[in-house]
Design a protein around this motif. Structure first.
Motif, PDB file in Angstrom:
ATOM      1  N   THR A 298      54.115  44.179  30.731  1.00  0.00           N
ATOM      2  CA  THR A 298      53.551  43.920  29.404  1.00  0.00           C
ATOM      3  C   THR A 298      54.442  42.984  28.590  1.00  0.00           C
ATOM      4  O   THR A 298      54.148  42.724  27.432  1.00  0.00           O
ATOM      5  CB  THR A 298      53.359  45.231  28.623  1.00  0.00           C
TER       6      THR A 298
ATOM      7  N   GLU B  13      48.886  41.438  21.771  1.00  0.00           N
ATOM      8  CA  GLU B  13      47.629  41.752  22.442  1.00  0.00           C
ATOM      9  C   GLU B  13      46.619  42.342  21.472  1.00  0.00           C
ATOM     10  O   GLU B  13      46.985  43.023  20.497  1.00  0.00           O
ATOM     11  CB  GLU B  13      47.859  42.753  23.588  1.00  0.00           C
ATOM     12  N   HIS B  14      45.367  42.066  21.734  1.00  0.00           N
ATOM     13  CA  HIS B  14      44.278  42.756  21.041  1.00  0.00           C
ATOM     14  C   HIS B  14      43.027  42.650  21.908  1.00  0.00           C
ATOM     15  O   HIS B  14      42.966  41.843  22.845  1.00  0.00           O
ATOM     16  CB  HIS B  14      44.030  42.172  19.653  1.00  0.00           C
ATOM     17  N   ASP B  15      42.032  43.453  21.606  1.00  0.00           N
ATOM     18  CA  ASP B  15      40.784  43.466  22.368  1.00  0.00           C
ATOM     19  C   ASP B  15      39.671  42.760  21.598  1.00  0.00           C
ATOM     20  O   ASP B  15      39.576  42.873  20.370  1.00  0.00           O
ATOM     21  CB  ASP B  15      40.347  44.905  22.673  1.00  0.00           C
TER      22      ASP B  15
ATOM     23  N   ARG C   6      40.687  41.684  26.917  1.00  0.00           N
ATOM     24  CA  ARG C   6      42.043  41.846  26.403  1.00  0.00           C
ATOM     25  C   ARG C   6      42.664  40.456  26.230  1.00  0.00           C
ATOM     26  O   ARG C   6      42.847  39.715  27.199  1.00  0.00           O
ATOM     27  CB  ARG C   6      42.876  42.695  27.370  1.00  0.00           C
TER      28      ARG C   6
ATOM     29  N   ARG D 108      45.765  38.075  25.219  1.00  0.00           N
ATOM     30  CA  ARG D 108      47.225  38.112  25.128  1.00  0.00           C
ATOM     31  C   ARG D 108      47.741  36.760  24.639  1.00  0.00           C
ATOM     32  O   ARG D 108      47.150  35.717  24.925  1.00  0.00           O
ATOM     33  CB  ARG D 108      47.844  38.419  26.493  1.00  0.00           C
TER      34      ARG D 108
END
Length: 787
Positions: A330, A343-345, A359, A361
């Motif tokens: 990660t 990170e986010h969705d 996802r 990045r």
């Protein structure tokens, strides 16, 4: 007897069914035809402050009259929505990465990339950085679009019926999404870096560099080694556009005032990219080309000055290879140690399917694009990722401020100052004013790279040695204001000196078009409007002329080859659609290019399929004869033998397609401008009804540009000058305009493709103070106003 009776009844039933289907289809078409907007009469609309008028001339061009800037841009938004609603919707969905809500799984890959770039998030932050005046214009435009949506009765444009969808209200930030999607359209550097990385897996770097030849008399620095071994095979390429713009001051003209010409080159489409308009409001008039979805006049004049744009091809993108932290997947490695990815969705809504979660990045350099960008698929192994650094991803973009400010400028100096807020994509902006001044500026963010770093290949991200040091601007240009020569030419190639102190790019498009423009300007002491219009129609290809000696030196071995070869005696390089010589030349060019480079490139040939005349000339002259040996055979091939065999085979192919007599062949029979509807053009059976093919002259290196050698049919053209204008600074109302293919995006409109023939012949027209031709007048009044 029974069989005959049965057949008769079956036939009657079939005829009846056909009639019913035809009647049903006719009914559907009749219903869809009611999707045309109201263009005459009076409409009460919410959001308008004072009455405004949209009068359309015989070409469907709106002439907007309004008492204020708010009402003027309201009316422009209303007119855009009337004529190009689905195109606007497509543009904002492209920027937002929401195409799959309309098209389903087929566009998920594109949406994944756009969501990774995060334009939707960026424009929300950009909004707060904009000047209050700019926000007010964007809001007025959005209110105008939504007034049309709220008042529209009957079916929406036919695309919505096919997709079983409806348009959503327009937000002011949607126009910023359109700006971002245009930045993506004009950015080519990431593609070049990935292509070089791919090719380095097959070729040594000096041969890779051959596909980006230096300008004459210059030697570029060698390509750097890739930081990792390339781990993928090439995929499909993309097609860059181009543009011409030039201006001469009063010393060169019959009027004593400047003349400015502009013809931007983008992909052909139906409807076309540009939309003409004239806007009269307090403070003056605007006339020229707009982009549906944007409230700004992108190209045109404001009664005091005129301006044109061409892509400056400044390198504003760099790819960085990030090394994954071996101890924690990660995280990634940086000079200061191990860092966590941000990170986010993202939720992708897909028509007909369940939502998908993406996802996203990002590293310190930018979003991670391998795995979401088609060119980057499989580009690195599991221990690395690719991050994109790009000026368009910097927050606080004030390009919209500049787009509005330049329309208010009164002089060239004012224009250059107003353009400073522009961030990108970098454009050569050529401008002239009624006082007689001319100028050139290249505003925008330019990355500051460390000395010796040219951004030509993906760089190691873990060392810090290639990190950007900040941003700079080009600043004042040598001879950028009223140059001693009295002329400025910007045709995509470099316009700054080779020793310019700020590094802008490693590679530049060739000078063929710029040199031809300069030669035609030098050919006469003074030019009038018609002379400049004629220059825009010029189809002499200096690239063809550069290869003509090698072509004429061939000795064809077949009768068909000898007959075709004889036509080239005396040919002047004019890619005239009504002549056979351009077809002879182009067919040979495509075939000899394939024979010389396809064996080394393998799958990459689809990416570099457009013949490069500079490299080809170097190969056939012996300078780069290494390309003549066929890597798939044990023998060493000869350049002249390959070129001759390519010519004979190409001529045999033309004979089979167009007949045995080469004198009867025509360039326009094979070379056709293809304007296709993005949806209907892809539907089997009916697609041909929504695709316009026109015989066209020129090639990618003539002033009248048309592409060559990139499609499934390499002789078909898919980009060119979709807008042409010549601005007369002695009388701006006498300026000339034409667009492809028509003003309306609705297939049922009379203005859907009524400009196609005029555009093809460059029969431009004026946009004077009062509209001419058959006029439709629509009066807009504020809702609730007394009748």
């Amino acid at each position: 007897m029974r069989l005959g009776r049965t057949l008769r009844w079956a036939w009657r039933g079939l005829v009846g069914l056909v009639i019913l289907v035809a009647a049903g289809a006719a009914g559907v078409l009749a219903w869809l035809s009611t999707s045309l907007p109201t263009t005459e009469g009076t409409l009460a609309v919410a959001g308008l402050v004072r009455p405004a008028t949209i009068a359309r001339d015989g070409h469907g061009v709106p002439y907007i009259e309004a008492a204020s800037e708010h009402d003027a841009y309201f009316a422009l938004g209303f007119a855009h929505a009337q004529d190009r609603l689905f195109q606007m919707d497509l543009q904002r969905r492209t920027g937002a990465g929401t195409l799959s809500e309309l098209f389903g799984a087929r566009t998920v890959g594109f949406d994944r990339f756009l969501r990774t770039l995060g334009f939707q998030r960026l424009v929300e932050t950009d909004w707060s950085a904009l000047a209050p005046d700019t926000r007010a214009v964007l809001e007025a435009y959005a209110v105008g679009v939504n007034a049309f949506l709220a008042g529209h009765e009957g079916p929406w444009p036919p695309e919505y019926a096919v997709l079983r969808a409806e348009p959503a209200p327009w937000k002011p930030t949607d126009s910023l999404l359109v700006l971002k999607s245009l930045a993506l359209l004009l950015a080519t550097n990431m593609h070049d870096e990935l292509t070089r990385l791919r090719l380095s897996a097959r070729l040594d770097l000096d041969r890779v560099a051959d596909f980006w030849p230096a300008l004459p008399g210059e030697t570029p620095s060698p390509l750097p080694e890739a930081p990792i071994a390339p781990g993928f095979e090439p995929g499909a390429g993309s097609e860059p556009g181009g543009s011409n713009a030039w201006v001469v001051d009063g010393r060169w003209t019959t009027t004593g005032k400047p003349l400015l010409a502009n013809d931007p080159h983008l992909g052909f489409r139906l409807p076309g990219f540009w939309y003409l308009a004239r806007i009269e409001m307090t403070g003056g008039a605007l006339a020229g080309a707009t982009v549906p979805g944007l409230p700004f006049l992108v190209l045109g004049h404001n009664g005091r000055l005129a301006w044109g744009l061409t892509n400056a091809y400044v390198d504003t993108q760099d790819l960085f290879v990030e090394r994954i932290d071996p101890a924690d997947p990660t995280r990634y490695l940086a000079p200061e140690g191990s860092l966590a990815f941000v990170e986010h969705d993202e939720t992708l809504r897909v028509k007909g399917e369940a939502d998908r979660i993406l996802r996203v990045r990002a590293s310190r350099h930018g979003p991670i694009v391998n795995g979401v960008h088609w060119d980057a698929e499989g580009s690195v192994g599991p221990d690395h990722v690719l991050a994109l650094a790009w000026t368009a991803l910097e927050p606080g973009d004030t390009t919209a401020d500049a787009a509005l400010a330049v329309t208010r400028a009164a002089t060239v100096v004012d224009f250059i100052a107003a353009a400073r807020a522009y961030q990108g994509p970098l454009q050569n902006m050529i401008v002239a004013d009624t006082e007689g001044h001319i100028g050139l500026t290249i505003p925008g963010l330019v990355p500051l790279r460390p000395p010796g770093i040219d951004g030509s290949m993906p760089a190691p991200g873990w060392t810090g040695t290639h990190d950007w040091l900040g941003f700079a601007s080009v600043g004042p240009l040598p001879d950028g204001l009223d140059p001693p020569s009295g002329a400025i030419v910007a045709a995509n190639t470099r316009v700054v000196p080779a020793d310019f102190p700020l590094f802008l790019a490693r590679d530049w498009p060739p000078r063929f078009r710029a040199e031809r423009i300069a030669a035609l300007l030098d050919a006469k002491a003074r030019h009038g409007v018609e002379d400049i219009v004629a220059m825009q129609r010029d189809v002499i290809s200096l690239a063809a002329l550069s290869l003509l000696p090698a072509l004429r030196a061939l000795a064809p071995r077949t009768e068909a080859g000898r007959r075709a070869h004889a036509l080239l005696d005396g040919w002047n390089g004019a890619m005239d659609k009504d002549r056979p010589e351009p077809l002879v030349f182009a067919a040979w060019l495509v075939e000899v290019w394939r024979r010389l480079v396809a064996d080394e490139l393998g799958a990459a040939f689809g990416e570099l399929g457009a013949p490069d005349p500079i490299l080809l000339d170097a190969i056939l002259s012996g300078e780069r004869a290494v390309w003549c040996d066929d890597a798939t055979t044990e023998t060493v091939e000869d350049c002249a033998a390959i070129a001759t065999a390519a010519f004979d085979d190409a001529m045999a192919g033309l004979a089979g397609r167009y007949g045995e007599d080469p004198a009867a062949w025509r360039w326009g029979d094979a070379h056709r401008a293809r304007h296709a509807h993005p949806i209907f053009g892809r539907i089997p059976v009916i697609g041909g009804w929504f695709t316009l093919d026109q015989p066209i002259g020129g090639d990618r290196y003539s002033i009248d540009v048309s592409s060559l050698g990139w499609n499934e049919d390499p002789l078909v053209s898919d980009f060119g000058a979709g807008y042409r204008a010549v601005y007369d600074l002695s009388d701006l109302d006498a300026s000339r305009f034409v667009i492809a293919v028509g003003q309306s995006g609705n297939p049922f409109s009379a203005h859907y493709d009524d400009l196609a023939d005029a555009w093809l012949a460059n029969e431009s027209f004026v946009l004077p103070a009062e509209p001419v031709g058959a006029i439709e007048r629509l009066d807009l009044v504020p809702a609730g106003a007394a009748p």
